[in-house]
Design an enzyme around this catalytic site. Structure first.
Site, PDB file in Angstrom:
ATOM      1  N   GLY A   1      95.636  95.672  25.335  1.00 48.63           N
ATOM      2  CA  GLY A   1      96.197  94.425  24.861  1.00 48.63           C
ATOM      3  C   GLY A   1      95.822  94.057  23.447  1.00 48.63           C
ATOM      4  O   GLY A   1      96.304  93.050  22.919  1.00 48.63           O
TER       5      GLY A   1
ATOM      6  N   HIS B   1     103.292 103.845  28.540  1.00 45.67           N
ATOM      7  CA  HIS B   1     102.046 104.590  28.368  1.00 45.67           C
ATOM      8  C   HIS B   1     102.202 106.035  28.838  1.00 45.67           C
ATOM      9  O   HIS B   1     102.853 106.284  29.857  1.00 45.67           O
ATOM     10  CB  HIS B   1     100.908 103.918  29.145  1.00 45.67           C
ATOM     11  CG  HIS B   1     100.619 102.530  28.687  1.00 45.67           C
ATOM     12  ND1 HIS B   1     101.230 101.429  29.244  1.00 45.67           N
ATOM     13  CD2 HIS B   1      99.806 102.071  27.711  1.00 45.67           C
ATOM     14  CE1 HIS B   1     100.789 100.343  28.639  1.00 45.67           C
ATOM     15  NE2 HIS B   1      99.936 100.699  27.704  1.00 45.67           N
TER      16      HIS B   1
ATOM     17  N   ASP C   1     105.821 102.809  33.781  1.00 43.27           N
ATOM     18  CA  ASP C   1     106.159 101.659  32.940  1.00 43.27           C
ATOM     19  C   ASP C   1     106.978 102.048  31.713  1.00 43.27           C
ATOM     20  O   ASP C   1     107.498 101.190  31.003  1.00 43.27           O
ATOM     21  CB  ASP C   1     104.905 100.875  32.527  1.00 43.27           C
ATOM     22  CG  ASP C   1     103.931 101.671  31.658  1.00 43.27           C
ATOM     23  OD1 ASP C   1     104.251 102.811  31.256  1.00 43.27           O
ATOM     24  OD2 ASP C   1     102.839 101.142  31.377  1.00 43.27           O
TER      25      ASP C   1
ATOM     26  N   SER D   1      95.420 100.113  24.263  1.00 46.48           N
ATOM     27  CA  SER D   1      95.488 100.804  25.555  1.00 46.48           C
ATOM     28  C   SER D   1      95.788 102.287  25.429  1.00 46.48           C
ATOM     29  O   SER D   1      95.431 103.070  26.301  1.00 46.48           O
ATOM     30  CB  SER D   1      96.557 100.149  26.441  1.00 46.48           C
ATOM     31  OG  SER D   1      97.827 100.278  25.837  1.00 46.48           O
TER      32      SER D   1
ATOM     33  N   ASN E   1     100.923  96.529  19.968  1.00 50.07           N
ATOM     34  CA  ASN E   1     100.946  95.142  20.454  1.00 50.07           C
ATOM     35  C   ASN E   1     101.372  94.170  19.363  1.00 50.07           C
ATOM     36  O   ASN E   1     101.923  93.108  19.658  1.00 50.07           O
ATOM     37  CB  ASN E   1      99.576  94.769  21.023  1.00 50.07           C
ATOM     38  CG  ASN E   1      99.310  95.508  22.326  1.00 50.07           C
ATOM     39  OD1 ASN E   1     100.095  95.418  23.264  1.00 50.07           O
ATOM     40  ND2 ASN E   1      98.230  96.258  22.362  1.00 50.07           N
TER      41      ASN E   1
END
Length: 225
Positions: free
Chosen positions: A80, A199, A196, A43, A108
């Site tokens: 992801g 990011h 969040d 991402s 991840n």
């Protein structure tokens, strides 16, 4: 390691993202002057949570153009994705015109607590495919948080520089290097991160590109030599 790095994507790869990646990697007519690069990652590469023009790949393209380079950068980021996902799709992502690749995986893997030996094997596999296809690589590393223990952190942190040396790739120690202040994570991250805390926002991406850009110039120089 930047905020929570425990970084990871909370959403899986959508059909739209997969179709966009497929479309972006179809063969195109290459000119003698244009350099063709693939940004392969998760991402962070894809531009999660941002308008298309605000993401890493579009901002990198603009930075390179402003610095006098005729470069096409394919967005091979899938939200992801782990290093295993990158390995599974690197061969078909390297279409014939691709001459260089920016590889950014690991966030991840950390989120899922994947054994660093597994991540190492996957990244190694990606570099082997690049080598087989005569594709130059910029490998971007990542650092594990301390909560997995000292051994895990040491093994994970070491895999990137060691593989970069083994395969003779260019290397940048962290995707988030441009967000650091005097080598430290800034206390107030709101100026560079999305809500969040995982990011980067558009301004954060700009700062990231300001550091990654010169390394990509080194990649371009290798391709042209």
């Amino acid at each position: 390691m930047f905020p929570k790095l425990t970084y990871g994507v909370l959403c899986g790869c959508s059909k739209v993202a997969a179709l966009a990646l497929w479309a972006g990697t179809q063969p195109v007519a290459a000119s003698a002057e244009t350099i063709h690069l693939l940004a392969l990652g998760d991402s962070l590469t894809q531009g999660y949570g941002l308008m298309e023009e605000e993401g890493f790949v579009p901002q990198l393209r603009d930075w390179l153009t402003e610095n006098g380079h005729d470069v096409r950068v394919v967005n091979g980021g899938v939200s992801g994705d782990t290093s295993a996902g990158g390995l599974s799709r690197v061969e078909w992502s390297l279409t014939p015109e691709i001459e260089g690749m920016i590889v950014t995986f690991g966030g991840n893997d950390l989120l899922r607590g994947i054994d660093p030996a597994v991540t190492r094997a996957n990244v190694k596999g990606i570099l082997e495919v690049a080598e087989e296809n005569d594709v130059e690589v910029l490998l971007i590393g990542m650092q594990a948080p301390g909560n997995y223990g000292a051994t895990y952190k040491a093994d994970f942190d070491a895999l990137y520089p060691e593989l970069a040396e083994e395969y003779g790739t260019l290397y940048l120690d962290s995707f988030f290097a441009g967000l650091m202040e005097d080598g430290e994570v800034p206390e107030d991250r709101s100026a560079v991160m999305q809500a969040d805390g995982i990011h980067p926002n558009a301004d954060g991406v700009k700062r990231i590109v300001d550091v990654v850009g010169p390394k990509v110039e080194e990649l371009i120089a290798r391709i042209g030599s």
